[in-house]
Motif scaffolding. Sequence first.
Motif, PDB file in Angstrom:
ATOM      1  N   ALA A 199       0.682  -1.203   0.014  1.00 19.04           N
ATOM      2  CA  ALA A 199      -0.098   0.093   0.128  1.00 19.04           C
ATOM      3  C   ALA A 199       0.894   1.483  -0.155  1.00 19.04           C
ATOM      4  CB  ALA A 199      -0.953  -0.093   1.210  1.00 19.04           C
ATOM      5  N   TYR A 200       1.851   1.240   0.740  1.00 18.25           N
ATOM      6  CA  TYR A 200       2.810   2.340   0.928  1.00 18.25           C
ATOM      7  C   TYR A 200       3.471   2.538  -0.226  1.00 18.25           C
ATOM      8  CZ  TYR A 200       7.457   4.880   1.845  1.00 18.25           C
ATOM      9  OH  TYR A 200       8.287   5.509   1.620  1.00 18.25           O
ATOM     10  N   LEU A 201       4.104   1.724  -0.852  1.00 20.09           N
ATOM     11  CA  LEU A 201       4.962   1.545  -2.200  1.00 20.09           C
ATOM     12  C   LEU A 201       4.019   2.099  -3.470  1.00 20.09           C
ATOM     13  CD1 LEU A 201       7.152  -1.337  -1.799  1.00 20.09           C
ATOM     14  CD2 LEU A 201       7.939   1.102  -1.979  1.00 20.09           C
ATOM     15  N   THR A 202       2.759   1.621  -3.278  1.00 24.61           N
ATOM     16  CA  THR A 202       1.793   2.025  -4.503  1.00 24.61           C
ATOM     17  C   THR A 202       1.528   3.724  -4.449  1.00 24.61           C
ATOM     18  OG1 THR A 202       0.823  -0.215  -4.409  1.00 24.61           O
ATOM     19  CG2 THR A 202      -0.240   1.604  -5.411  1.00 24.61           C
ATOM     20  N   ARG A 203       1.409   3.979  -3.394  1.00 20.95           N
ATOM     21  CA  ARG A 203       1.276   5.373  -3.258  1.00 20.95           C
ATOM     22  C   ARG A 203       2.553   6.282  -3.554  1.00 20.95           C
ATOM     23  NH1 ARG A 203       1.684   8.404   1.679  1.00 20.95           N
ATOM     24  NH2 ARG A 203       1.784   6.440   2.660  1.00 20.95           N
ATOM     25  N   THR A 204       3.548   5.817  -2.801  1.00 18.73           N
ATOM     26  CA  THR A 204       4.700   6.769  -3.018  1.00 18.73           C
ATOM     27  C   THR A 204       5.474   6.617  -4.567  1.00 18.73           C
ATOM     28  OG1 THR A 204       6.253   5.064  -2.095  1.00 18.73           O
ATOM     29  CG2 THR A 204       5.236   6.672  -0.631  1.00 18.73           C
ATOM     30  N   LEU A 205       5.513   5.584  -5.043  1.00 14.63           N
ATOM     31  CA  LEU A 205       5.693   5.373  -6.459  1.00 14.63           C
ATOM     32  C   LEU A 205       4.686   5.770  -7.511  1.00 14.63           C
ATOM     33  CD1 LEU A 205       7.699   2.015  -5.806  1.00 14.63           C
ATOM     34  CD2 LEU A 205       8.504   4.044  -6.059  1.00 14.63           C
TER      35      LEU A 205
ATOM     36  N   LYS B  26       2.832  -3.497 -27.974  1.00 14.00           N
ATOM     37  CA  LYS B  26       2.226  -2.524 -26.762  1.00 14.00           C
ATOM     38  C   LYS B  26       2.239  -3.735 -25.745  1.00 14.00           C
ATOM     39  CE  LYS B  26      -0.485   0.251 -29.795  1.00 14.00           C
ATOM     40  NZ  LYS B  26      -2.078   0.512 -30.199  1.00 14.00           N
ATOM     41  N   LEU B  27       2.783  -4.968 -25.489  1.00 17.40           N
ATOM     42  CA  LEU B  27       2.878  -5.622 -24.360  1.00 17.40           C
ATOM     43  C   LEU B  27       3.281  -5.028 -23.225  1.00 17.40           C
ATOM     44  CD1 LEU B  27       3.683  -9.186 -26.190  1.00 17.40           C
ATOM     45  CD2 LEU B  27       1.388  -8.424 -25.000  1.00 17.40           C
ATOM     46  N   GLY B  28       2.770  -5.325 -22.089  1.00 17.88           N
ATOM     47  CA  GLY B  28       3.546  -4.734 -21.008  1.00 17.88           C
ATOM     48  C   GLY B  28       4.990  -5.467 -20.606  1.00 17.88           C
ATOM     49  N   LYS B  29       5.919  -4.810 -19.866  1.00 18.21           N
ATOM     50  CA  LYS B  29       6.948  -5.178 -19.556  1.00 18.21           C
ATOM     51  C   LYS B  29       6.796  -5.424 -17.747  1.00 18.21           C
ATOM     52  CE  LYS B  29       9.352  -3.008 -23.100  1.00 18.21           C
ATOM     53  NZ  LYS B  29      10.341  -1.729 -23.612  1.00 18.21           N
ATOM     54  N   ALA B  30       7.865  -6.273 -17.515  1.00 17.25           N
ATOM     55  CA  ALA B  30       7.887  -6.651 -15.922  1.00 17.25           C
ATOM     56  C   ALA B  30       9.288  -6.581 -15.533  1.00 17.25           C
ATOM     57  CB  ALA B  30       7.246  -8.021 -15.723  1.00 17.25           C
ATOM     58  N   LYS B  31       9.544  -6.069 -14.308  1.00 17.06           N
ATOM     59  CA  LYS B  31      10.759  -6.174 -13.639  1.00 17.06           C
ATOM     60  C   LYS B  31      10.668  -6.027 -12.240  1.00 17.06           C
ATOM     61  CE  LYS B  31      11.966  -1.196 -13.812  1.00 17.06           C
ATOM     62  NZ  LYS B  31      13.037  -0.347 -14.251  1.00 17.06           N
ATOM     63  N   ARG B  32      11.816  -6.668 -11.361  1.00 18.80           N
ATOM     64  CA  ARG B  32      11.819  -6.590 -10.146  1.00 18.80           C
ATOM     65  C   ARG B  32      12.465  -5.353  -9.463  1.00 18.80           C
ATOM     66  NH1 ARG B  32       9.619 -11.106  -7.680  1.00 18.80           N
ATOM     67  NH2 ARG B  32       9.546 -12.999  -9.240  1.00 18.80           N
ATOM     68  N   LEU B  33      11.574  -5.098  -8.437  1.00 21.22           N
ATOM     69  CA  LEU B  33      12.011  -3.677  -7.913  1.00 21.22           C
ATOM     70  C   LEU B  33      12.810  -4.146  -6.565  1.00 21.22           C
ATOM     71  CD1 LEU B  33      11.377  -0.528  -7.903  1.00 21.22           C
ATOM     72  CD2 LEU B  33       9.421  -0.809  -6.339  1.00 21.22           C
ATOM     73  N   VAL B  34      14.212  -4.310  -6.764  1.00 23.40           N
ATOM     74  CA  VAL B  34      14.959  -4.674  -5.731  1.00 23.40           C
ATOM     75  C   VAL B  34      15.231  -3.837  -4.361  1.00 23.40           C
ATOM     76  CG1 VAL B  34      16.380  -6.064  -7.344  1.00 23.40           C
ATOM     77  CG2 VAL B  34      17.194  -3.736  -6.722  1.00 23.40           C
ATOM     78  N   ASP B  35      14.796  -2.530  -4.484  1.00 26.36           N
ATOM     79  CA  ASP B  35      15.089  -1.932  -3.322  1.00 26.36           C
ATOM     80  C   ASP B  35      13.827  -1.786  -2.586  1.00 26.36           C
ATOM     81  OD1 ASP B  35      13.629  -0.193  -5.206  1.00 26.36           O
ATOM     82  OD2 ASP B  35      14.945   1.685  -4.646  1.00 26.36           O
ATOM     83  N   ALA B  36      12.745  -2.419  -2.861  1.00 26.92           N
ATOM     84  CA  ALA B  36      11.360  -2.243  -2.276  1.00 26.92           C
ATOM     85  C   ALA B  36      11.425  -2.488  -0.534  1.00 26.92           C
ATOM     86  CB  ALA B  36      10.368  -3.383  -2.829  1.00 26.92           C
ATOM     87  N   PRO B  37      12.188  -3.462   0.048  1.00 26.95           N
ATOM     88  CA  PRO B  37      12.321  -3.811   1.230  1.00 26.95           C
ATOM     89  C   PRO B  37      12.808  -2.561   2.064  1.00 26.95           C
ATOM     90  CG  PRO B  37      13.084  -5.759   0.053  1.00 26.95           C
ATOM     91  CD  PRO B  37      12.630  -4.580  -0.714  1.00 26.95           C
ATOM     92  N   GLY B  38      13.918  -1.830   1.495  1.00 23.30           N
ATOM     93  CA  GLY B  38      14.621  -0.857   1.973  1.00 23.30           C
ATOM     94  C   GLY B  38      13.808   0.393   2.117  1.00 23.30           C
ATOM     95  N   ARG B  39      13.120   0.679   1.193  1.00 22.13           N
ATOM     96  CA  ARG B  39      12.147   1.896   1.040  1.00 22.13           C
ATOM     97  C   ARG B  39      11.295   1.698   2.229  1.00 22.13           C
ATOM     98  NH1 ARG B  39      11.243   4.885  -4.054  1.00 22.13           N
ATOM     99  NH2 ARG B  39      12.802   4.010  -5.649  1.00 22.13           N
ATOM    100  N   TYR B  40      10.421   0.629   2.342  1.00 22.57           N
ATOM    101  CA  TYR B  40       9.423   0.311   3.471  1.00 22.57           C
ATOM    102  C   TYR B  40      10.134   0.250   4.829  1.00 22.57           C
ATOM    103  CZ  TYR B  40       5.816  -2.053   5.840  1.00 22.57           C
ATOM    104  OH  TYR B  40       4.877  -2.047   6.795  1.00 22.57           O
TER     105      TYR B  40
END
Length: 446
Positions: A84-90, A143-157
């Motif tokens: 929820a936090y990352l959805t808002r801040t990103l 127009k296909l979507g792309k996916a990637k890992r957000l590696v710094d997510a734990p640190g942000r939270y």
Amino acid sequence: MTRKYFGTDGIRGKVGEYPITADFFLKLGWAAGRVFATEGHGFVLVGKDTRISGYMFESALEAGLTAAGVDTRLLGPMPTPGVAYLTRTLRAQAGIVISASHNPYYDNGIKFFSVQGTKLPDEIEQRIEEYMDSPMTTVESSKLGKAKRLVDAPGRYIEFCKASVPTKLDFTGMRIIIDCAHGATYHIAPHVFSEVGAEVVTIGAEPDGLNINDECGATKPEKLAATVLSYRADLGIALDGDGDRLVMVDHKGEIVDGDELIYIIAKARLDIGLMSGPIVGTLMTNLGMEHGLKKLGLELLRANVGDRYVMEMLTEHKGILGGENSGHIICLDKTTTGDGIIAALQILAEMQTSGKSLHELKSGMQKYPQVLVNVRTDKKINPAENEIIQKAVKAVEKKLGDSGRVLLRASGTEPLIRVMVEGQQADLVGNYAHQIADDVKKAMEA
């Protein structure tokens, strides 16, 4: 309009049984992607807890979102409030959590967050359901979507959680036991509390995909209580599988539930002049908490059981604090949803500020004994409209007066009438609960 798939807290069930299947999640990812794609170009966050089926559902959702032309950022194991936090801040278009919260590993589910970090509006869920009934298509390759890992997510939270208490507070010398329920907080909660200075001992932080919530965490805090006593710790913190529930244990090994924790936070806010609006509990909130808050001059409002309803009432009445005795605690002055780690930090802050132990802080309110009796029924019956049942309820309410209360409600998931009586005397409360339960049975036989 009645929703076909979404319940009060997303979609949840047993893995492999419809709708908790890979093909459903694929279609759901696509349907959600079609809705989000119409809102403009952006990306969707996808987080999960540690249960083994999360790998399967993460891949299915990613494929569905990609087919709809939506980019995906994969967070890996991440507490629900972290998503929820990352959805808002990103500023993501939406956040998706793959989790069945406090349920066993063989269950799973899904819930969505809006760009504001709150539950999706009903109209968005309705639009997703409409696409679920349409044939699945794929956008053209370019127009296909792309996916990637957000590696710094734990640190942000982790940094966000730490910022929820003043930096001047130093928790050095405080010994804490943390039970992560082998869930999504296993790699986050220990860092948060150690980085604010506490000495941390961690249990329930070795997830294997099958042990999430297994005899540990907020729903089973007995092991935590024993560990607190063994280490002579100042307190224990029990989180659930997705990190949105909190139950604590004081230095004497006594369990401190959500009602008591909400009371402590409310008093702390009041003492520094930051308490505004009513506190929102539920129909199951202990009467002792209501009486304790009343002595402080604070009002308690009761919502239906479920954090969604607590949030709705908080928003309606401009409150900042609410939750459930199960440990869902919402501090809207700190975040947008229930968050076990942030709620625990508020308790630690009050301990440090007041110089009091958790045991002392909780003594401001006295929990009343509650007795719950489930009466199985093979036919639909509305307790509020049945003359026999209402006569029994009113007789008990008259005896209890202001020192107790009676609550009857039909279960939403099982053929049960739940009879709850609470009051100051445990033996009387038990007798009254069984008396009313007997009258409920008579009403069904009439």
